[in-house]
Design an enzyme around this catalytic site. Structure first.
Site, short mmCIF file in Angstrom:
data_model
loop_
_atom_site.label_atom_id
_atom_site.label_comp_id
_atom_site.label_asym_id
_atom_site.label_seq_id
_atom_site.Cartn_x
_atom_site.Cartn_y
_atom_site.Cartn_z
CB SER A 4 -1.04 0.03 1.35
OG SER A 4 -1.93 0.96 0.99
CG ASP B 289 -7.06 -3.06 -3.31
OD1 ASP B 289 -7.68 -2.31 -3.07
OD2 ASP B 289 -5.78 -3.03 -3.41
CG HIS C 166 -5.57 -2.83 0.19
ND1 HIS C 166 -5.19 -2.05 -0.97
CD2 HIS C 166 -5.08 -2.13 1.26
CE1 HIS C 166 -4.02 -1.34 -0.52
NE2 HIS C 166 -4.15 -1.20 0.64
#
Length: 241
Positions: free
Chosen positions: A69, A193, A221
Site C-alpha cells: 500500500s 481491490d 487490498h
C-alpha cells in the site's frame, strides 16, 4: 545467495498483519517513521522525500525491497531514486497515485480522502474498522480478512504520524518516477481491490520497465491475508529467481 529482503508496511496498521508473511520469506521490516520506532531509532519524519532518503540510506546494495500500500509507494520511490540499493522490487497493492488526477482515474476522489482525513483526526478509533472493512469490500473472505487485520494491527501511532501519511497519499504522484526503476519488478495485487483498483495496478505495471503484474481473483487490498499460500508462492518464486 538470495539478497536480503526488506518490507515496508502499510499506513496505520504497521507490521503486525505482515509479520507471518515476512517471517516466511526470511525478511525484515523497514517500519514507517513513527511506528515501532524504538527498535531502530527512527524518529517521525513528516516529509515523503525525506522518508525515501532515510530508507535508501539504511538499505544494503542490491537488496530486495517490498512494500504494501503506502509502503509500496515508498519502495517504488526508493527503487527509482537509489537504483544501486534495490536489486528487486516487490509491490503489494501498489499505485502511482492514491487519488485521482488528470490522466489517472483509477483512484479515490480527492474529496473522499479529505473527508476521511478529517474523520480520522476527529475519531481515529471509530474510523479504523470502517477503513479496514472498506478496503476489503469485494474480497471473497472479506469479514475474516478484516477481523484478522484488526486483530493483528500494531498499536495505533500518534495522530500527527497518521496525518502525515494521509497527506502523502493526497500529494504524492509517482508517475514521473516509475519509468526510472531499473530493478526487476513484480506487482502482486487483488483483482477486487477497491482502494487501489486493478486499473491502477495495470497502469503502474505499464509505467515500470519490464514489470510483471500478478492478480489474485476475488481478493481485495490484503492478498497476503486473503490468499496467503498463493501470495507466498508468487513472492518466493520472484525473490529466489
Amino acid at each position: 545467495m538470495t539478497a536480503p529482503l526488506f518490507f515496508i508496511p502499510g499506513w496505520c496498521l504497521g507490521r503486525g498483519p505482515l509479520q507471518s508473511t515476512v517471517d516466511a520469506l526470511n525478511g525484515q521490516f523497514l517500519d514507517l517513521p513513527g511506528y515501532r520506532n524504538a527498535a531502530d531509532g527512527t524518529p517521525p519524519i513528516d516529509d515523503f522525500a525525506a522518508t525515501v532518503a532515510h530508507y535508501a540510506e539504511r538499505l544494503p546494495t542490491g537488496a530486495t525491497l517490498a512494500g504494501w500500500s503506502i509502503g509500496a509507494q515508498l519502495a517504488l520511490a526508493v527503487a527509482a531514486q537509489a537504483p544501486t540499493k534495490v536489486g528487486k522490487l516487490l509491490l503489494v497493492a501498489g499505485t502511482a497515485s492514491f487519488v485521482q488526477r488528470d490522466g489517472w482515474p483509477h483512484a479515490m476522489p480527492p474529496a473522499a480522502l479529505a473527508e476521511f482525513t478529517a474523520a480520522m483526526a476527529a475519531d481515529a478509533e471509530a474510523m479504523l474498522p470502517r477503513f479496514v472493512g472498506g478496503f476489503n469490500r469485494g474480497d471473497a473472505r472479506a469479514k475474516e480478512v478484516t477481523r484478522n487485520l484488526l486483530d493483528l494491527a500494531d498499536p495505533r501511532p500518534a495522530g500527527e504520524v497518521l496525518q502525515s501519511g494521509l497527506r502523502w497519499l493526497a500529494e504524492v504522484d509517482l508517475r514521473p518516477l516509475a519509468p526510472q526503476v531499473q530493478a526487476p519488478t513484480l506487482l502482486l495485487h487483488g483483482g477486487a481491490d477497491p482502494l487501489m483498483p486493478q486499473g491502477a495496478a495495470e497502469a503502474l505495471a505499464a509505467l515500470i520497465p519490464g514489470a510483471r503484474l500478478e492478480l489474485f481473483a476475488d481478493c481485495a487490498h490484503a492478498p497476503f491475508i486473503s490468499r496467503p499460500d498463493d501470495f507466498l508462492v508468487q513472492a518466493r518464486a520472484f525473490i529466489n529467481a
